[in-house]
Scaffold this motif. Sequence first.
Motif, PDB file in Angstrom:
ATOM      1  N   ALA A  23       0.893  -1.133  -0.038  1.00 11.77           N
ATOM      2  CA  ALA A  23       0.190  -0.035   0.054  1.00 11.77           C
ATOM      3  C   ALA A  23       0.811   1.263  -0.051  1.00 11.77           C
ATOM      4  N   GLY A  24       0.504   2.273  -0.700  1.00 11.57           N
ATOM      5  CA  GLY A  24       1.185   3.459  -1.069  1.00 11.57           C
ATOM      6  C   GLY A  24       2.321   3.422  -1.781  1.00 11.57           C
ATOM      7  N   ARG A  25       2.693   2.192  -2.374  1.00 10.66           N
ATOM      8  CA  ARG A  25       3.753   2.191  -3.398  1.00 10.66           C
ATOM      9  C   ARG A  25       3.412   2.242  -4.728  1.00 10.66           C
ATOM     10  N   VAL A  26       4.326   2.543  -5.701  1.00  8.16           N
ATOM     11  CA  VAL A  26       3.814   2.089  -7.069  1.00  8.16           C
ATOM     12  C   VAL A  26       4.416   0.577  -7.527  1.00  8.16           C
ATOM     13  N   GLY A  53      13.468   1.029  -6.429  1.00  6.23           N
ATOM     14  CA  GLY A  53      12.947   0.605  -5.132  1.00  6.23           C
ATOM     15  C   GLY A  53      13.084   1.451  -3.992  1.00  6.23           C
ATOM     16  N   GLY A  54      14.169   2.248  -3.958  1.00  4.48           N
ATOM     17  CA  GLY A  54      14.242   3.092  -2.761  1.00  4.48           C
ATOM     18  C   GLY A  54      13.176   4.313  -2.525  1.00  4.48           C
ATOM     19  N   ASP A  55      12.304   4.612  -3.759  1.00  2.26           N
ATOM     20  CA  ASP A  55      11.663   5.620  -3.960  1.00  2.26           C
ATOM     21  C   ASP A  55      10.182   5.302  -3.634  1.00  2.26           C
ATOM     22  N   GLY A  56       9.936   3.962  -3.465  1.00  2.00           N
ATOM     23  CA  GLY A  56       8.554   3.275  -3.107  1.00  2.00           C
ATOM     24  C   GLY A  56       8.091   2.454  -4.263  1.00  2.00           C
ATOM     25  N   PHE A  57       8.673   1.993  -5.157  1.00  2.00           N
ATOM     26  CA  PHE A  57       8.400   1.238  -6.281  1.00  2.00           C
ATOM     27  C   PHE A  57       8.605  -0.180  -5.807  1.00  2.00           C
ATOM     28  N   VAL A  58       8.012  -1.358  -6.552  1.00  2.00           N
ATOM     29  CA  VAL A  58       8.229  -2.683  -6.397  1.00  2.00           C
ATOM     30  C   VAL A  58       7.647  -3.537  -7.382  1.00  2.00           C
ATOM     31  N   VAL A  59       8.356  -4.400  -8.139  1.00  2.00           N
ATOM     32  CA  VAL A  59       7.973  -5.314  -9.144  1.00  2.00           C
ATOM     33  C   VAL A  59       7.300  -6.508  -8.345  1.00  2.00           C
ATOM     34  N   PHE A 128       1.242  -4.578 -15.619  1.00  2.00           N
ATOM     35  CA  PHE A 128       0.271  -3.621 -14.966  1.00  2.00           C
ATOM     36  C   PHE A 128       1.046  -2.615 -14.088  1.00  2.00           C
ATOM     37  N   LEU A 129       1.017  -1.231 -14.538  1.00  2.00           N
ATOM     38  CA  LEU A 129       1.392  -0.408 -13.516  1.00  2.00           C
ATOM     39  C   LEU A 129       0.203   0.101 -12.531  1.00  2.00           C
ATOM     40  N   VAL A 130       0.494   0.032 -11.271  1.00  2.00           N
ATOM     41  CA  VAL A 130      -0.070   0.333 -10.194  1.00  2.00           C
ATOM     42  C   VAL A 130       0.142   1.660  -9.489  1.00  2.00           C
ATOM     43  N   GLY A 131      -0.600   2.772  -9.339  1.00  2.00           N
ATOM     44  CA  GLY A 131       0.027   3.769  -8.617  1.00  2.00           C
ATOM     45  C   GLY A 131      -0.303   3.842  -7.080  1.00  2.00           C
ATOM     46  N   ARG A 132       0.441   4.853  -6.580  1.00  2.00           N
ATOM     47  CA  ARG A 132       0.351   4.767  -5.029  1.00  2.00           C
ATOM     48  C   ARG A 132      -1.076   4.578  -4.351  1.00  2.00           C
ATOM     49  N   ASP A 133      -2.131   5.094  -5.284  1.00  2.00           N
ATOM     50  CA  ASP A 133      -3.361   4.849  -4.877  1.00  2.00           C
ATOM     51  C   ASP A 133      -4.146   3.687  -4.951  1.00  2.00           C
ATOM     52  N   GLY A 134      -3.231   2.444  -5.448  1.00  2.00           N
ATOM     53  CA  GLY A 134      -3.680   1.206  -5.487  1.00  2.00           C
ATOM     54  C   GLY A 134      -4.539   0.615  -6.558  1.00  2.00           C
ATOM     55  N   ALA A 150       9.868   3.281 -17.779  1.00  2.46           N
ATOM     56  CA  ALA A 150      10.633   3.952 -16.693  1.00  2.46           C
ATOM     57  C   ALA A 150      10.102   5.601 -16.418  1.00  2.46           C
ATOM     58  N   ASP A 151       9.816   6.290 -17.349  1.00  2.00           N
ATOM     59  CA  ASP A 151       9.043   7.424 -17.272  1.00  2.00           C
ATOM     60  C   ASP A 151       7.741   7.373 -16.856  1.00  2.00           C
ATOM     61  N   ASP A 152       7.218   6.363 -16.891  1.00  2.39           N
ATOM     62  CA  ASP A 152       5.561   6.179 -16.295  1.00  2.39           C
ATOM     63  C   ASP A 152       5.922   5.866 -14.986  1.00  2.39           C
ATOM     64  N   ILE A 153       6.792   5.037 -14.503  1.00  2.00           N
ATOM     65  CA  ILE A 153       7.146   4.887 -13.264  1.00  2.00           C
ATOM     66  C   ILE A 153       7.453   6.327 -12.333  1.00  2.00           C
ATOM     67  N   ARG A 154       8.251   7.022 -13.031  1.00  4.30           N
ATOM     68  CA  ARG A 154       8.710   8.333 -12.362  1.00  4.30           C
ATOM     69  C   ARG A 154       7.523   9.066 -12.285  1.00  4.30           C
ATOM     70  N   ALA A 155       6.822   9.223 -13.101  1.00  5.37           N
ATOM     71  CA  ALA A 155       5.380  10.150 -13.004  1.00  5.37           C
ATOM     72  C   ALA A 155       4.390   9.642 -11.869  1.00  5.37           C
ATOM     73  N   ALA A 156       4.384   8.118 -11.861  1.00  2.00           N
ATOM     74  CA  ALA A 156       3.551   7.629 -10.724  1.00  2.00           C
ATOM     75  C   ALA A 156       4.204   7.776  -9.468  1.00  2.00           C
ATOM     76  N   LEU A 157       5.521   7.865  -9.284  1.00  3.45           N
ATOM     77  CA  LEU A 157       5.948   8.094  -8.175  1.00  3.45           C
ATOM     78  C   LEU A 157       5.941   9.684  -7.780  1.00  3.45           C
ATOM     79  N   ALA A 158       5.700  10.274  -8.639  1.00  2.00           N
ATOM     80  CA  ALA A 158       5.830  11.931  -8.197  1.00  2.00           C
ATOM     81  C   ALA A 158       4.310  12.255  -7.892  1.00  2.00           C
ATOM     82  N   ALA A 159       3.355  11.315  -8.368  1.00  5.43           N
ATOM     83  CA  ALA A 159       1.863  11.747  -8.230  1.00  5.43           C
ATOM     84  C   ALA A 159       1.616  11.766  -6.864  1.00  5.43           C
TER      85      ALA A 159
END
Length: 159
Positions: A23-26, A53-59, A128-134, A150-159
């Motif tokens: 929860a809360g991660r991309v 991964g250190g920014d809140g991302f997981v595969v 499937f890319l899932v945002g911080r909102d789940g 990568a760019d979509d991940i960056r955008a999702a992490l910044a949202a």
Amino acid sequence: MTTISDFTATALDGEERDLSAYAGRVVLVVNTASRCGFTPQFEGLEELYEQFGGDGFVVLGFPTNQFKQELSDAAEIGEFCQRNYGVTFPMFAMIDVNGKGEHALYTWLKSEAGGRLGSAIKWNFTKFLVGRDGHVVKRYGSQTEPADIADDIRAALAA
């Protein structure tokens, strides 16, 4: 409203895992296979995991044998992924991604993606890319290389 946190899945070690742990991660959810032409994408997926991964991302990797390209058991899958691609991101037990026996997570992912690229998973390494909102941000086909996300991940992490 349902989010990725509402699901559980069995990890490669046989333990049931609550996806609310993310929860809360991309999250990038990927159906994987060890003997597929797209299997080298494990390397790129691991690179994304290490980079963000250190920014809140997981595969999260979900092996499937629905396309007849996966090894026979969890131990073999885990060892193959670690030995050949250095995979450190969470991997889960083999599931179905289509049909009557499909895992509830995949039923939800396909529904959340709104039918873009069709509803059925057509092949291994659909992502499937899932945002911080789940909720699902975007679905990618098998041909999409991990680096191209990568760019979509960056955008999702910044949202």
